[in-house]
Design a protein around this motif. Structure first.
Motif, PDB file in Angstrom:
ATOM      1  N   ARG B 126       4.287  -0.396  -9.557  1.00  0.00           N
ATOM      2  CA  ARG B 126       3.753  -1.535  -9.073  1.00  0.00           C
ATOM      3  C   ARG B 126       3.922  -2.346  -8.686  1.00  0.00           C
ATOM      4  O   ARG B 126       3.339  -2.869  -7.596  1.00  0.00           O
ATOM      5  CB  ARG B 126       2.678  -1.754 -10.378  1.00  0.00           C
ATOM      6  CG  ARG B 126       2.001  -0.806 -11.767  1.00  0.00           C
ATOM      7  CD  ARG B 126       0.573  -0.501 -10.747  1.00  0.00           C
ATOM      8  NE  ARG B 126      -0.151   0.839 -11.220  1.00  0.00           N
ATOM      9  CZ  ARG B 126      -0.894   1.793 -10.929  1.00  0.00           C
ATOM     10  NH1 ARG B 126      -1.680   0.650 -10.258  1.00  0.00           N
ATOM     11  NH2 ARG B 126      -0.802   2.662 -11.243  1.00  0.00           N
ATOM     12  N   ALA B 130       2.221  -2.988  -5.248  1.00  0.00           N
ATOM     13  CA  ALA B 130       2.150  -5.195  -5.089  1.00  0.00           C
ATOM     14  C   ALA B 130       3.104  -5.596  -3.777  1.00  0.00           C
ATOM     15  O   ALA B 130       2.369  -6.223  -3.063  1.00  0.00           O
ATOM     16  CB  ALA B 130       2.217  -5.954  -6.186  1.00  0.00           C
ATOM     17  N   GLU B 135      -1.193  -2.308  -4.210  1.00  0.00           N
ATOM     18  CA  GLU B 135      -1.419  -1.832  -6.094  1.00  0.00           C
ATOM     19  C   GLU B 135      -3.119  -1.503  -5.710  1.00  0.00           C
ATOM     20  O   GLU B 135      -3.332  -0.940  -6.278  1.00  0.00           O
ATOM     21  CB  GLU B 135      -1.477  -3.265  -6.348  1.00  0.00           C
ATOM     22  CG  GLU B 135      -1.112  -3.693  -7.502  1.00  0.00           C
ATOM     23  CD  GLU B 135      -0.887  -4.948  -7.793  1.00  0.00           C
ATOM     24  OE1 GLU B 135      -1.283  -5.594  -7.121  1.00  0.00           O
ATOM     25  OE2 GLU B 135      -0.260  -5.070  -9.457  1.00  0.00           O
TER      26      GLU B 135
END
Lengths: 233, 250, 604
Positions: B126, B130, B135
């Protein structure tokens, strides 16, 4: 003669041309200038049907040729000399010419091997030599000669001077001027202004897949900021 | 410290010289742009450094360790990451699965046959997504993503290997102008923050001169100039190969 | 071996090389221009033989040979126009499958037209005697063949060198796209090349009739030989085909001459291995230019909740079935389960692995034979034999796979078929160990498993676990690495994945799973015959996977069930099962390239 309108194209999902526009008049020599990666070759390949256009229009002698198979485009009278020249290396010079041979077409000069050997005396002297055993300059001449065998009314040349010695550059340039005299329209890609200057009546500048300037050769000289912006480092 | 040092690198294909005795180095955390006209040997240089090609002569040092002869996968494990000119991702997987594969590969956990594949919802995955601003697209298959997004995913894939040197072959090719600047800013930010050295080729001079710390110029397989962007811009020989004439009046 | 017999064997080799060269040259020529590997090329050779024998009775030998060759050329052209022309832009796998379907159609056509018995051809008038060479007798006709090989090579050379057509063919072989940009219409060029290639195969076959009878099995033995020849010589190179044909034929002739006829199969294999290690693209071949960039495969979804429930309900129903049903239904269901595992194992390498296997039955069959041998010869208990036999298949997959993962796409597909054919011939010829063409009988399960319901339960348990294992592996880290290697080998390698090792491991796992299915099959039937690893079984597997859809998870299992049921129902009613399969494959390739499963998906 040849007209590209709002052309979008690229390799798969990687888009290279963005609403690209270009026009080539009859009997005209136009240089498409731009740094490498700007989309020059992509434009020629898309015109030639070697890449699929996503949208837009390509017209040649007032007929749409967009996304036709490339052999049909060639038969319409549009010749193409790719950047890598793509000489058939296992074939002799005479055989390479034979591959390009098409019947005569109305309104376009008719070429025979004999006539081409007058234009390119070098080639005439070594007809039995294999394409793979030729120098870069000879290959370039052969690539042009092979395309002329199709009796085109316009030809697309992708960086015809690349990698050639200065003397050869001059003789290729003389050939292009000769073709213009024969009535052919020529569109050539170039990243080198000096070479473009040798032959072109008009220039179009492409950057990041868009046409960003079109005008006469002399206009470019009076406006050096254009050069700085689009062609220099 | 030199992250990468290339000495006397040469490669020819069937008698045609593609790269000829090239020397240069990249320092840790440095953004080095490699530019040059078509056929200058840039991609060949990359493939030699990455291990896809074997050099005819010359040496390649990665953190002072000789790496020629190692296959690309070994170089990746040493910390040499790469992105390709045409973005290469795993099309049948989602964005997060792509990143997770690269991460598990780094951890040497990809051989496991019977455990389930859990990397894709992990914190690190993640975070990597991001970092490249993807994301929100984490669960979309790569086959459906826009090309600009694929370039970002590929960048995240390369980062997942925790590289100390990234080779990026035309990181902005195939993208529209606005996206280009954005992606390159992202690359520069992350590289500076994480002290990753980046060697990239690029045709877009805006990108080169805005982001590179240093520029090297190849022409016909040889290195003809190197220096800061300003120095390279002022170099007469560089102008000649790019513009083809003495643009003295420009 | 005396020097005179060395000479005789050498000449024997030369004679054998001629026909082999003609088939391989045709195959190479077609591939060079169209980039399609014609799996039906051996069938065209077979057709040449049958037609020549049939025509010889009517018009005499010397007229029959050229007529048969031309007829095969025409058939080749028709096949190109009606089938191949539609799929030049399709993925490689579909092209291979389409020519595979042609192979099946031609085989059944020959069966229909000339019956199952071998057909002996006439001797060649004027060449019936023998000449004395170095003290030994050597057939005149074989001398003629020795001359004909180079004559055909010379003829091809002239056609390619001196005619406009030949120049265009060579240009297109080198750079199709450029030839197109010069105005060359490739359509008719392709048809012409296909016709010429077919004619050469037909000629090769027709010329063989005085030496061996026309038989229905010749297509596969010829195509696998031809594949080996072009892999050794270099795909697309005609001189390479000539050289490799000589090499293989000589090696075989000397093996036979020295009294090791069984070694002919091994020698082919050894030569190929040696060449591939040193020159991966063959003696005179060039590294293939990647025809098209890797096609993006659709996402491989995780099994939905609905699918999980459906499978659970099906499994439960299958487990309860013996309560309400018996006898024949159980036998059919046992078959379905075994083939479901077989199809799932093939799908494992073809779907997530992206590797083509046209000889997957080799591992099924080796599992079956290993089980049989362990029980009958080694007197192992059945349970132990069942547990150990799959490892024999896995081991074979490890050996064959080593080669297959080193080559890409069509090369690899050709090798899988060649290996399967080699395995089949080995089993067929090795009478002492395998029972040869009769196979083995008395391969029965242990007493506690001998009732139909008991064996059915065992099969259900083993196959269901096997399939679940394979499916779990697809979603395991390893499965992801495998798909990564398929989706983008360059990216995978640059991310630290060992692409070849991953694919090799997958190949071995698939072989092992197919071996489990094979061993179960052996005990369910009580007997084994060479058909267990015959090409037909490989085809069945491909159809099952195609039917269900390669890029779906459970598709191949449904495909296997449907196909097994259909085959069972139809085998009793349809005489020409192979042709029917061929038509189904063609229909799938031309109309439904994504499988029946894709219809269901599109609906959702």
């Amino acid at each position: 003669m040849l007209e590209l309108r709002r052309l979008n194209a690229g390799y798969g999902r990687a888009q290279v041309l963005f609403d690209f526009e270009l026009a080539l008049g009859a009997g005209e020599v136009v240089a498409l200038l731009g740094r490498n990666g700007a989309g020059k070759s992509t434009a020629l390949k898309t015109v030639m049907g070697l890449l699929q256009a996503v949208s837009g229009e390509v017209r040649f002698e007032n007929k749409s040729i967009k996304n036709l198979p490339s052999y049909q485009i060639a038969r319409h009278g549009l010749g193409y000399v790719p950047e890598e020249r793509r000489i058939f290396a296992d074939l002799t010079i005479a055989e390479n010419l034979e591959v390009g041979r098409r019947p005569p077409r109305d309104g376009a000069p008719h070429w025979t091997p004999e006539k081409l050997f007058d234009l390119f005396p070098n080639l005439g002297r070594m007809q039995a030599r294999r394409g793979g055993h030729m120098s870069g300059g000879e290959q370039q001449m052969l690539a042009i000669a092979r395309t002329l065998m199709g009796n085109p009314s316009a030809i697309l040349l992708d960086e015809p001077f690349e990698g050639l010695a200065p003397l050869i550059v001059e003789s290729v340039a003389a050939t292009i001027r000769e073709l213009k005299r024969e009535g052919l329209s020529v569109l050539l890609c170039e990243q080198n202004l000096r070479y473009a200057r040798l032959v072109a009546d008009r220039v179009c500048i492409i950057e990041k897949g868009r046409l960003c300037h079109a005008g006469s050769m002399s206009e470019l000289d009076t406006n050096p900021s254009l050069l700085q912006r689009y062609l220099s480092v | 410290m030199n992250m990468l040092a290339v000495k006397g690198l040469s490669k020819s294909f069937g008698g045609v010289r593609a790269v000829e005795r090239v020397n240069f180095s990249v320092a840790a955390g440095e953004l080095l742009a490699m530019i040059g006209p078509n056929g200058a040997g840039k991609t060949t240089c990359f493939n030699l450094i990455n291990g896809q090609l074997r050099p005819d002569a010359g040496e390649i040092y990665f953190e002072d360790r000789k790496i020629q002869g190692l296959p690309p996968r070994e170089r990746c494990r040493l910390g040499l990451g790469r992105t390709f000119q045409v973005a290469a991702t795993f099309g049948s997987m989602t964005a997060s699965e792509n990143v997770a594969v690269a991460r598990l590969s780094r951890e040497r956990k990809l051989g496991s046959l019977f455990t389930s594949f859990r990397g894709s919802s992990g914190k690190e995955t993640r975070a990597l997504l991001a970092q490249v601003g993807m994301e929100s697209q984490a669960d979309r298959p790569c086959a459906e993503l826009a090309y600009g997004d694929l370039k970002r995913i590929e960048f995240a894939l390369a980062l997942a290997a925790r590289p100390r040197l990234l080779l990026m072959d035309e990181p902005t090719a195939g993208m529209a102008s606005a996206e280009r600047g954005e992606l390159m800013r992202l690359v520069a930010d992350i590289a500076r923050r994480e002290n990753i050295a980046v060697l990239f080729t690029e045709h877009d001079m805006d990108v080169v001169f805005r982001h590179a710390d240093r520029v090297i110029v190849l022409a016909d397989g040889e290195l003809i100039a190197q220096g800061t962007p300003a120095e390279v811009r002022a170099d007469a020989q560089v102008r000649r190969v790019y513009l083809g004439e003495e643009a003295a009046h420009a | 071996m005396s020097s005179s017999s060395v000479l005789i064997q050498f000449l024997n080799g030369l004679a054998g090389a001629s026909s082999l060269f003609m088939v391989a040259a045709g195959l190479s020529l077609i591939f060079g221009v169209t980039r399609v590997v014609n799996f039906a090329h051996g069938s065209l050779y077979m057709l040449g033989m049958y037609l020549a024998v049939w025509l010889a009775e009517r018009v005499g030998f010397w007229a029959a040979v050229p007529l048969a060759a031309v007829a095969v050329g025409v058939i080749g052209a028709l096949a190109e126009i009606s089938v191949l022309r539609r799929i030049y832009k399709a993925p490689e796998l579909l092209q291979l499958l389409a020519t595979f379907a042609l192979l099946l159609l031609i085989k059944d056509f020959a069966l229909w037209a000339w019956g199952p018995e071998d057909m002996l051809g006439p001797r060649a008038p004027g060449f019936t005697g023998a000449v004395e060479i170095a003290g030994g007798a050597f057939p005149q006709y074989d001398l003629l063949l020795i001359i004909l090989g180079p004559v055909v090579l010379g003829f091809l050379y002239l056609v390619l060198k001196k005619t406009r057509w030949g120049i265009l063919v060579r240009a297109a072989t080198e750079d199709r796209e450029m030839a197109g940009a010069l105005g060359v219409n490739q359509r008719w060029l392709f048809t012409g090349v296909f016709a010429l290639g077919a004619l050469l195969a037909g000629l090769g076959g027709a010329l063989q009739i005085p030496r061996e009878p026309a038989s229905l099995n010749i297509d596969l033995s010829v195509i696998s030989d031809a594949f080996v020849v072009v892999v050794i010589g270099g795909l697309g190179s005609i001189p390479g085909a000539f050289l490799a044909a000589l090499l293989i034929a000589e090696a075989k002739a000397f093996c036979i001459g020295l009294g090791y006829s069984q070694a002919t199969l091994v020698i082919e294999f050894v030569i190929m291995a040696a060449v591939l290690v040193v020159r991966p693209w063959g003696l005179l071949g060039r590294m293939p230019v990647l025809a098209r960039p890797g096609t993006a495969e659709p996402p491989f979804a995780r099994p939905s909740l609905r699918l999980r429930w459906t499978l659970a309900i099906v499994a439960a129903a299958l487990a309860l079935l013996p309560v309400v049903s018996g006898g024949y239904t159980l036998v059919l269901l046992t078959d379905m389960l075994i083939f479901a595992l077989f199809a799932a194992s093939l799908h494992f390498i073809m779907g997530p692995g992206g590797m083509y296997s046209f000889g997957h039955a080799a591992y099924f069959g080796l599992g079956a034979y290993a089980a049989g041998m362990l029980v009958l010869r080694e007197k192992f208990p059945m349970e132990l034999a069942l547990a150990l036999a799959p490892f024999a298949a896995g081991f074979a997959a490890l050996v064959f796979g080593w080669f297959c993962v080193r080559l890409s796409g069509v090369y690899s597909a050709m090798l899988t078929l060649a290996f399967a054919q080699i395995a089949w011939s080995a089993v067929f010829q090795w009478d002492a160990l395998t029972g040869g063409s009769n196979g083995m009988v008395g391969v029965w399960p242990a007493p506690w498993l001998s009732s139909k319901p008991a064996y059915y339960f065992l099969t259900l348990l083993v196959c269901a676990s096997g399939i679940i294992f394979l499916w779990r592996m697809i979603y395991s880290p390893f499965g992801h690495a495998l798909r990564a290697a398929r989706d983008s080998p360059l990216r995978a390698e640059a991310s630290g994945i060992d692409v070849r090792a991953t694919q090799w491991e997958a190949f071995a796992i698939a072989g092992l799973a197919a071996g489990v299915a094979g061993a179960l099959y052996a005990f369910s039937k009580g007997s084994i015959s060479p058909e267990a690893l015959g090409i037909q079984r490989s085809v069945d597997g491909l159809v099952m996977v195609m039917l269900g859809g390669i890029q779906t998870l459970s598709g191949p299992v449904w495909g296997a069930a449907l196909f097994t049921w259909l085959q069972d129902a139809a085998a009793r009613n349809v005489d020409y099962w192979r042709a029917a399969t061929g038509i189904v494959i063609l229909a799938l390739v031309l109309v439904l390239p994504r499988g029946v499963g894709s219809l269901l998906q599109a609906r959702q």
